[in-house]
Scaffold this active site. Structure first.
Site, short mmCIF file in Angstrom:
data_model
loop_
_atom_site.label_atom_id
_atom_site.label_comp_id
_atom_site.label_asym_id
_atom_site.label_seq_id
_atom_site.Cartn_x
_atom_site.Cartn_y
_atom_site.Cartn_z
N ARG A 110 1.16 -1.39 -0.04
CA ARG A 110 -0.13 0.09 0.20
C ARG A 110 0.40 1.31 0.03
O ARG A 110 0.63 2.43 0.31
CB ARG A 110 -0.87 -0.16 1.23
CG ARG A 110 -2.01 -0.96 1.20
CD ARG A 110 -3.33 -0.83 2.18
NE ARG A 110 -4.00 -2.17 2.69
CZ ARG A 110 -3.92 -3.53 3.26
NH1 ARG A 110 -2.99 -3.43 4.10
NH2 ARG A 110 -4.87 -4.34 2.77
N LYS A 132 2.41 11.16 -11.71
CA LYS A 132 2.08 10.06 -12.05
C LYS A 132 2.13 8.52 -12.40
O LYS A 132 3.00 9.09 -13.09
CB LYS A 132 1.02 10.61 -13.11
CG LYS A 132 -0.29 11.63 -13.39
CD LYS A 132 -0.68 12.16 -14.34
CE LYS A 132 -1.91 13.12 -14.61
NZ LYS A 132 -1.86 13.34 -16.26
N GLU A 174 7.71 16.15 -26.37
CA GLU A 174 7.23 16.75 -24.88
C GLU A 174 7.56 18.26 -24.32
O GLU A 174 6.48 18.73 -23.72
CB GLU A 174 7.29 15.64 -23.34
CG GLU A 174 6.30 14.02 -23.83
CD GLU A 174 4.55 14.80 -22.66
OE1 GLU A 174 4.38 15.67 -22.76
OE2 GLU A 174 4.35 13.57 -22.79
N LYS A 202 6.53 22.31 -14.83
CA LYS A 202 5.37 21.04 -14.33
C LYS A 202 5.44 21.03 -12.64
O LYS A 202 4.21 20.73 -12.44
CB LYS A 202 5.84 19.69 -14.92
CG LYS A 202 4.77 18.11 -14.18
CD LYS A 202 5.52 17.83 -15.53
CE LYS A 202 4.43 16.78 -14.77
NZ LYS A 202 4.50 15.28 -15.97
N GLU A 212 -5.44 16.62 -10.38
CA GLU A 212 -5.13 16.72 -11.93
C GLU A 212 -7.50 16.71 -12.08
O GLU A 212 -8.35 16.51 -12.23
CB GLU A 212 -5.43 15.56 -13.49
CG GLU A 212 -5.72 16.30 -14.57
CD GLU A 212 -5.19 14.77 -15.29
OE1 GLU A 212 -5.88 14.49 -15.95
OE2 GLU A 212 -4.27 15.06 -15.27
N ARG A 216 -4.56 20.70 -13.63
CA ARG A 216 -3.44 20.05 -14.32
C ARG A 216 -3.29 19.17 -15.57
O ARG A 216 -2.57 18.69 -16.28
CB ARG A 216 -3.21 18.59 -13.32
CG ARG A 216 -2.09 18.00 -13.47
CD ARG A 216 -1.68 17.20 -12.43
NE ARG A 216 -0.26 16.12 -12.97
CZ ARG A 216 0.07 15.26 -12.23
NH1 ARG A 216 0.05 15.49 -9.88
NH2 ARG A 216 0.72 14.34 -12.58
N ASN A 220 -1.70 17.21 -19.73
CA ASN A 220 -2.31 16.08 -21.06
C ASN A 220 -2.16 17.13 -22.68
O ASN A 220 -2.91 16.77 -24.04
CB ASN A 220 -3.27 15.71 -20.65
CG ASN A 220 -3.63 15.09 -19.94
OD1 ASN A 220 -2.13 14.38 -20.20
ND2 ASN A 220 -4.63 15.27 -18.48
N HIS A 223 -2.54 15.24 -25.71
CA HIS A 223 -2.07 13.60 -25.67
C HIS A 223 -3.82 13.12 -25.67
O HIS A 223 -3.69 11.90 -26.30
CB HIS A 223 -1.58 13.84 -24.11
CG HIS A 223 -0.30 14.12 -24.30
ND1 HIS A 223 -0.07 15.43 -23.65
CD2 HIS A 223 0.14 12.88 -23.02
CE1 HIS A 223 1.76 14.85 -23.37
NE2 HIS A 223 1.33 13.88 -23.05
N HIS A 227 -2.71 9.53 -27.85
CA HIS A 227 -3.07 8.60 -27.29
C HIS A 227 -3.65 7.15 -27.90
O HIS A 227 -3.39 6.03 -28.19
CB HIS A 227 -3.89 8.46 -25.38
CG HIS A 227 -2.58 9.23 -24.51
ND1 HIS A 227 -3.26 8.99 -23.76
CD2 HIS A 227 -1.27 9.13 -25.06
CE1 HIS A 227 -2.42 10.47 -22.67
NE2 HIS A 227 -1.44 9.42 -23.22
N HIS A 239 5.98 7.73 -28.04
CA HIS A 239 5.05 8.76 -27.27
C HIS A 239 5.34 10.87 -27.56
O HIS A 239 4.32 10.58 -28.26
CB HIS A 239 5.31 8.92 -25.88
CG HIS A 239 4.11 9.52 -24.88
ND1 HIS A 239 3.11 9.26 -25.59
CD2 HIS A 239 4.14 10.58 -24.19
CE1 HIS A 239 2.37 10.29 -23.94
NE2 HIS A 239 3.70 11.13 -23.64
#
Length: 336
Positions: A110, A132, A174, A202, A212, A216, A220, A223, A227, A239
């Site tokens: 955890r 993330k 990026e 960032k 997010e 935030r 993206n 993106h 994606h 990517h």
């Protein structure tokens, strides 16, 4: 060496940027850790010395390794080694490694500490920063994951000199994104300063919206299509290459919504082309299928949500007009 902070109160952590940063790993490990599980890939080619007892665990290459089976295998390897909360995961590699190792750290027992040592430009300017983590499903990219902040990030720019040209350009995809998020003169900055500028941008966004809930989402930018291209194209594009196409597409969508003008679209194309990145959707991908995949994007709540440029800057926008989305795709097709 440039030293930055991701300011999250008691969970704030340092980011070091510069040649040789990886050699400062020991001083940035959490206080009192007994052992380190170094997660990497065979092709990385860079060793790190945590300065404590450690064992190296390798995962597969590329996006094909970024799935729940890899997470289970790695968790079982840690369990068999006797890994505990008194130990630390050290992720050494690109975005695949930091995403997988970060997710394992988030869920094993955890939650255990993780330190990232990103070895790609994409990892240094984006993937390793902000907490993330996640893996892919056959239905889409990064659909299973968690927010789990690292204890520290070491961006050693020395390692970037050994990247294959295409891998380096992927990171530039990026980086190009940050040119539209408020980082001025980015192409003119020396490498260390350019990486640090992206990290600083960032970090500021993450500090204002860690999970997010609002702002935030601007990280993206580009993106949503990226994606979809990766999923539909079997990750044939890297990517950052897919993000580059996504930036141009987002500009075309924004123009059709009258949020930006022709000059701003041309600026998107100029920035992307200046980094020697692709501008067009790969041939052979079905536009209808790509638009269908938009609804599986993590930002989607009711319909399709894009991050779009506009008079108030980049922000999330709901787009319901399928015909408009398809028309913008047509503008991003490679000439035949």
């Amino acid at each position: 060496m440039i030293e930055l902070q991701v300011p999250l109160g008691e969970r704030s952590y340092p980011v070091l940027v510069g040649a040789g940063a990886r050699h400062r790993l020991l001083e940035l490990l959490p206080v009192g850790v007994r052992r380190a599980a170094v997660v990497t890939q065979e092709a990385i080619g860079w060793d790190v010395d945590p300065g404590v007892e450690h064992q190296v665990f390798t995962i597969g290459e590329g996006e094909d390794a970024k799935h729940l089976g890899t997470v289970e295998d790695l968790c079982r390897d840690l369990a068999q080694w006797g890994f505990t909360r008194g130990d630390v995961v050290v992720a050494v590699g690109g975005g695949v490694v930091t995403d997988v190792a970060g997710f394992v750290a988030a869920v094993y027992h955890r939650g255990v500490p993780v330190v990232h040592v990103p070895t790609t430009l994409l990892g240094q300017v984006d993937a390793a920063i902000g907490g993330k983590t996640g893996v892919n499903l056959p239905e889409g990219k990064n659909l299973v994951g968690a927010y789990w902040q690292p204890s520290a990030v070491l961006c050693d720019t020395e390692v970037l000199g050994t990247l294959p040209p295409r891998e380096y350009r992927s990171g530039l995809g990026e980086m190009a994104k940050y040119a539209f998020l408020g980082v001025d003169r980015l192409p003119d900055l020396p490498l260390d300063e350019a990486v640090a500028a992206c990290v600083r941008c960032k970090a500021d966004v993450v500090a204002s919206d860690e999970r997010e809930g609002g702002r935030r989402a601007i990280l993206n930018y580009g993106h949503t299509l990226a994606h979809a291209i990766e999923t539909e194209g079997g990750y044939d594009l890297r990517h950052g290459e897919a993000v580059a196409v996504g930036l141009v597409y987002a500009a075309e969508v924004a123009r059709r919504l009258r949020r930006i003008d022709d000059d701003r679209v041309a600026e998107h194309r100029r920035v992307v082309a200046g980094y020697d990145l692709p501008l067009a959707v790969p041939a052979g991908l079905d536009p209808q299928r790509l638009v269908d995949l938009f609804s599986r994007d993590k930002k989607a709540v009711r319909g399709v949500t894009f991050v779009l440029d506009g008079p108030d800057g980049v922000e999330p926008v709901a787009v319901a007009d399928r015909a408009l989305l398809l028309d913008a795709l047509e503008a991003c097709r490679a000439p035949t």
